[in-house]
Design an enzyme around this catalytic site. Sequence first.
Site, PDB file in Angstrom:
ATOM      1  N   LYS A 306       0.701  -1.229   0.100  1.00 55.00           N
ATOM      2  CA  LYS A 306      -0.008   0.055  -0.078  1.00 55.00           C
ATOM      3  C   LYS A 306       0.830   1.187   0.078  1.00 55.00           C
ATOM      4  O   LYS A 306       0.733   2.262  -0.833  1.00 55.00           O
ATOM      5  CB  LYS A 306      -0.715  -0.013   1.288  1.00 55.00           C
ATOM      6  CG  LYS A 306      -2.141  -0.998   1.078  1.00 55.00           C
ATOM      7  CD  LYS A 306      -3.095  -0.836   2.156  1.00 55.00           C
ATOM      8  CE  LYS A 306      -2.594  -0.363   3.629  1.00 55.00           C
ATOM      9  NZ  LYS A 306      -1.818  -1.438   4.119  1.00 55.00           N
ATOM     10  N   THR A 308       4.118   1.695  -1.076  1.00 58.51           N
ATOM     11  CA  THR A 308       4.671   1.667  -2.357  1.00 58.51           C
ATOM     12  C   THR A 308       3.579   2.055  -3.326  1.00 58.51           C
ATOM     13  O   THR A 308       4.024   3.106  -4.119  1.00 58.51           O
ATOM     14  CB  THR A 308       5.205   0.243  -2.796  1.00 58.51           C
ATOM     15  OG1 THR A 308       6.015  -0.036  -1.523  1.00 58.51           O
ATOM     16  CG2 THR A 308       5.986   0.532  -4.032  1.00 58.51           C
ATOM     17  N   ARG A 330       1.625   7.924   7.102  1.00 55.97           N
ATOM     18  CA  ARG A 330       2.033   8.002   8.821  1.00 55.97           C
ATOM     19  C   ARG A 330       3.497   7.756   8.816  1.00 55.97           C
ATOM     20  O   ARG A 330       4.136   7.245   8.127  1.00 55.97           O
ATOM     21  CB  ARG A 330       1.312   6.650   9.256  1.00 55.97           C
ATOM     22  CG  ARG A 330      -0.328   7.006   9.202  1.00 55.97           C
ATOM     23  CD  ARG A 330      -0.891   5.450   9.865  1.00 55.97           C
ATOM     24  NE  ARG A 330      -0.605   4.433   8.777  1.00 55.97           N
ATOM     25  CZ  ARG A 330      -0.674   3.065   9.288  1.00 55.97           C
ATOM     26  NH1 ARG A 330      -0.907   2.564  10.479  1.00 55.97           N
ATOM     27  NH2 ARG A 330      -0.526   2.059   8.272  1.00 55.97           N
ATOM     28  N   LYS A 341       8.588  -6.031  10.335  1.00 59.55           N
ATOM     29  CA  LYS A 341       8.298  -5.666   9.237  1.00 59.55           C
ATOM     30  C   LYS A 341       9.203  -4.913   8.294  1.00 59.55           C
ATOM     31  O   LYS A 341       9.058  -4.677   7.204  1.00 59.55           O
ATOM     32  CB  LYS A 341       6.912  -4.832   9.424  1.00 59.55           C
ATOM     33  CG  LYS A 341       6.127  -4.186   8.268  1.00 59.55           C
ATOM     34  CD  LYS A 341       4.871  -3.515   8.562  1.00 59.55           C
ATOM     35  CE  LYS A 341       4.086  -2.980   7.432  1.00 59.55           C
ATOM     36  NZ  LYS A 341       4.923  -2.088   6.675  1.00 59.55           N
ATOM     37  N   ALA A 560      -3.233   0.405  12.645  1.00 53.50           N
ATOM     38  CA  ALA A 560      -4.592   0.399  12.146  1.00 53.50           C
ATOM     39  C   ALA A 560      -5.260  -0.943  12.991  1.00 53.50           C
ATOM     40  O   ALA A 560      -6.549  -0.902  13.174  1.00 53.50           O
ATOM     41  CB  ALA A 560      -4.385   0.023  10.681  1.00 53.50           C
ATOM     42  N   PHE A 591      -3.584  -1.283   6.871  1.00 53.60           N
ATOM     43  CA  PHE A 591      -3.704  -2.726   6.878  1.00 53.60           C
ATOM     44  C   PHE A 591      -4.947  -2.843   5.662  1.00 53.60           C
ATOM     45  O   PHE A 591      -4.908  -2.084   4.808  1.00 53.60           O
ATOM     46  CB  PHE A 591      -4.244  -3.418   8.040  1.00 53.60           C
ATOM     47  CG  PHE A 591      -2.901  -3.634   8.931  1.00 53.60           C
ATOM     48  CD1 PHE A 591      -1.736  -4.351   8.545  1.00 53.60           C
ATOM     49  CD2 PHE A 591      -3.061  -3.038  10.389  1.00 53.60           C
ATOM     50  CE1 PHE A 591      -0.643  -4.506   9.277  1.00 53.60           C
ATOM     51  CE2 PHE A 591      -1.778  -3.137  11.118  1.00 53.60           C
ATOM     52  CZ  PHE A 591      -0.719  -3.864  10.650  1.00 53.60           C
ATOM     53  N   PHE A 679       4.278  -8.655  -9.049  1.00 56.41           N
ATOM     54  CA  PHE A 679       5.460  -8.748  -8.695  1.00 56.41           C
ATOM     55  C   PHE A 679       6.391  -9.588  -9.624  1.00 56.41           C
ATOM     56  O   PHE A 679       5.561 -10.248 -10.706  1.00 56.41           O
ATOM     57  CB  PHE A 679       5.612  -9.766  -7.274  1.00 56.41           C
ATOM     58  CG  PHE A 679       5.092  -9.027  -5.988  1.00 56.41           C
ATOM     59  CD1 PHE A 679       6.235  -8.868  -5.166  1.00 56.41           C
ATOM     60  CD2 PHE A 679       3.714  -8.586  -5.880  1.00 56.41           C
ATOM     61  CE1 PHE A 679       6.051  -8.194  -4.059  1.00 56.41           C
ATOM     62  CE2 PHE A 679       3.509  -8.072  -4.738  1.00 56.41           C
ATOM     63  CZ  PHE A 679       4.517  -7.690  -3.710  1.00 56.41           C
ATOM     64  N   TRP A 708       6.755  -0.346  -8.558  1.00 56.89           N
ATOM     65  CA  TRP A 708       8.121  -0.675  -7.739  1.00 56.89           C
ATOM     66  C   TRP A 708       9.150  -0.880  -8.552  1.00 56.89           C
ATOM     67  O   TRP A 708      10.527  -0.550  -8.340  1.00 56.89           O
ATOM     68  CB  TRP A 708       7.831  -2.049  -6.813  1.00 56.89           C
ATOM     69  CG  TRP A 708       8.828  -2.732  -6.166  1.00 56.89           C
ATOM     70  CD1 TRP A 708       9.221  -2.276  -4.852  1.00 56.89           C
ATOM     71  CD2 TRP A 708      10.051  -3.858  -6.554  1.00 56.89           C
ATOM     72  NE1 TRP A 708      10.508  -2.930  -4.501  1.00 56.89           N
ATOM     73  CE2 TRP A 708      10.622  -3.955  -5.584  1.00 56.89           C
ATOM     74  CE3 TRP A 708      10.270  -4.525  -7.687  1.00 56.89           C
ATOM     75  CZ2 TRP A 708      11.943  -4.568  -5.610  1.00 56.89           C
ATOM     76  CZ3 TRP A 708      11.209  -5.418  -7.830  1.00 56.89           C
ATOM     77  CH2 TRP A 708      12.067  -5.233  -6.822  1.00 56.89           C
TER      78      TRP A 708
END
Length: 855
Positions: A306, A308, A330, A341, A560, A591, A679, A708
């Site tokens: 999200k 990215t 955020r 993470k 979240a 999330f 991906f 990406w």
Amino acid sequence: MAAAAVLNGKVVSAQIRERLKNEVTQMKEQVPGFTPGLAILQVGERDDSNLYINVKLKAAEEVGIKATHIKLPRTATETEVRIAGRHAVVVGRSKIVGAPMHDLLLWNNATVTTCHSKTANLGEEVNKGDILVVATGQPEMVKGEWIKPGAIVIDCGINYVSDDTKSNGRRIVGDVAYNEAKERAGFITPVPGGVGPMTVAMLMQSTVESARRFLEKYKPGKWNIQYNNLNLKTPVPSDIAISRSCKPKPIGTLAREIGLFSEEVELYGETKAKVLLSALERLKHQPDGKYVVVTGITPTPLGEGKSTTTIGLVQALGAHLFQNVFACVRQPSQGPTFGIKGGAAGGGYSQVIPMEEFNLHLTGDIHAITAANNLVAAAIDARIFHELTQTDKALFNRLVPSVNGVKKFSDIQIRRLRRLGIEKTDPTTLTDEEINRFARLDIDPETITWQRVLDTNDRFLRKITIGQAPTEKGHTRTAQFDISVASEIMAVLALTSSLEDMRERLGKMVVASSKKGEPVSAEDLGVSGALTVLMKDAIKPNLMQTLEGTPVFVHAGPFANIAHGNSSIIADRVALKLVGPEGFVVTEAGFGADIGMEKFFNIKCRYSGLRPHVVVLVATVRALKMHGGGPTVTAGLPLPKAYIEENLELVEKGFSNLKKQIENARMFGVPVVVAVNAFKTDTEAELDLIIRLAREHGAFDAVKCTHWAEGGKGALALAQAVQRAAQAPSSFQLLYDLQLPVEDKIRIIAQKIYGADDIELLPEAQHKAEVYTKQGFGNLPICMAKTHLSLSHNPEQKGVPTGFVLPIRDIRASVGAGFLYPLVGTMSTMPGLPTRPCFYDIDLDPETEQVNGLF
């Protein structure tokens, strides 16, 4: 030099009236909310006897401008005398008047002679001048007989000479003998009433011209921004390598490019800055831009991109489609940064830079929150201790000490007295009963909901015992730590609208109940003013930039799953004003859509009053395969074979989760664009299947994204779809009415968003619902604290679980932030570290001071 043309009075009045109307109209168009104020000029009829223009400003009043009166002398450029080719004499050589006048006349093609008090045969030189400017500072130095008949005389002097006829014994004269000179001059400026008023008028004219140029240059919503070109490489390097390969522009430069004034920006080095709330006040009449929220399907433990996607989208809208665009994200917690993470700056060629600044301390906002939160915690236990060990009188004397023999309540104590209904300001007048009520909060330790916080994942702080030192005299209790971003103060920061509002919200935070069942707030503790001081800088949004040079606000960072999971309202509001009505603000909700997006709508938008135009729903092939029955995905371990080989069956089965999240978004009446984050292991068939199914099941559009690997270029199709969706009809609506009972509001979320059959309030939750309703907090919105790994309370249940009852084990109140948050299942507010945390890969090069292996 002319302030206005000299024409017949009647003609001028009409012309000036029209000019003023036009200028006022232009100002209103250029500056929303412009109100005409003090006018400068209106040319009236010529007064031949006094040789100056009488300014009356009647026309100004007719167009709504307050009138004033000034008098303007007639200068050379206001007459019919040509300057070009004429002989001008300037008497005086000061850098303030003489030298500039010499240059001005010379630039207007006059032949100029500069004289001064030491000039030989000064009278002869003066007599040569068709235009005479005198600025010597000597009273009546230039005699009338020196002046060439018909010359234009500009007397810049102002001197005092004795005059017994005046009450103060003196009068003002110029550098020219006026009574003699006026008989020979064609035009002359009197003293007083000549050059002085003209100077004021010219300064005002210059001010108006400068303001007009400024408004043209800094017209709100009109950006003049330089974007960075990416040097894309294959294979894509590490995030930190990409971040360092792109030199960010100085943050002060970016601030100017997007229309911020230097006085509205506080620089924190070259790459980050805080933006003052005065910018929002200045722009308050500017129309808002388009508001876009990025959310996602129920994610794998790896996340689906999200952040990215948010950055890729703004890079596409800005650097490739040349739209004014802002990302509002955020601030990441150091818990996940050093835990499982990693960072949250985006990734690949779509990230916020410098990423190490973004992911670590930034400007210290989270540290300020930690300090403020723990000050409240310390105040609670200290107050309980002091009340247990002192009499009413001793407690009162320490709360209101005598200074130089005088007792005085502080402002915050006066406010507490008023809340208690005690209308007294003299401490010596309180009765014993009033002293007892004022001095004792009588906190019930069993009702304390306020916990200490730390911005680190530390599972062993989930339950602790405090007060074990001998100095605490046996007053121990069981407590816990939460992670800093779960603090109510973080939620207050994210939901506040101003410094005044934040002060009020901090004071309203309920930390416990008294033994009588009454809520005890931070204001009751007397700490709310100090909290505001600690948070006064944190309220200012942090400005950074993307790899391609588009602006980013990084502000607030509530989780979240255990908080409301959205960046600040203030950052969004400032950004919406800066981009202008045709621009875009893209913010991210944490999330999946069942958590972050639901809270974005029902909490953030409810308080801000802002209405979103588009939902961008991020999905990945791997997440759909997981929801379709694929093997368990574990962070830190290689993906199972099913995720790196084509499997259309798993994708189609897992689409149920994406379908449900599309339904969830559309439930709020906002168009949904699905961003399929591709991906390298995904196949075109898998991507095409997701796009087709999303379009068939209610998405406004669905597109493949490669941001990406390609930056903004890889999100162009997404940006164009968002532009189209922002123009589509929408009917935004909230999910529930605040006046419903607490249990009913929880049930609506559980059934409509999660798909639960019903909810079950366990005894503690039932008790809290009753207590908060009795205390007057039952009409607050709901902020569910639930796992992000499933639509249900069980993180192992993937896809779209059905037939489950949602267990609510507890309910807590964030009264200052403005919501109740039910705790679902075993949801913890303090994460733990995994077996192999991210910090294993992080180090510092002592020679270059570069952070290695970060994120």
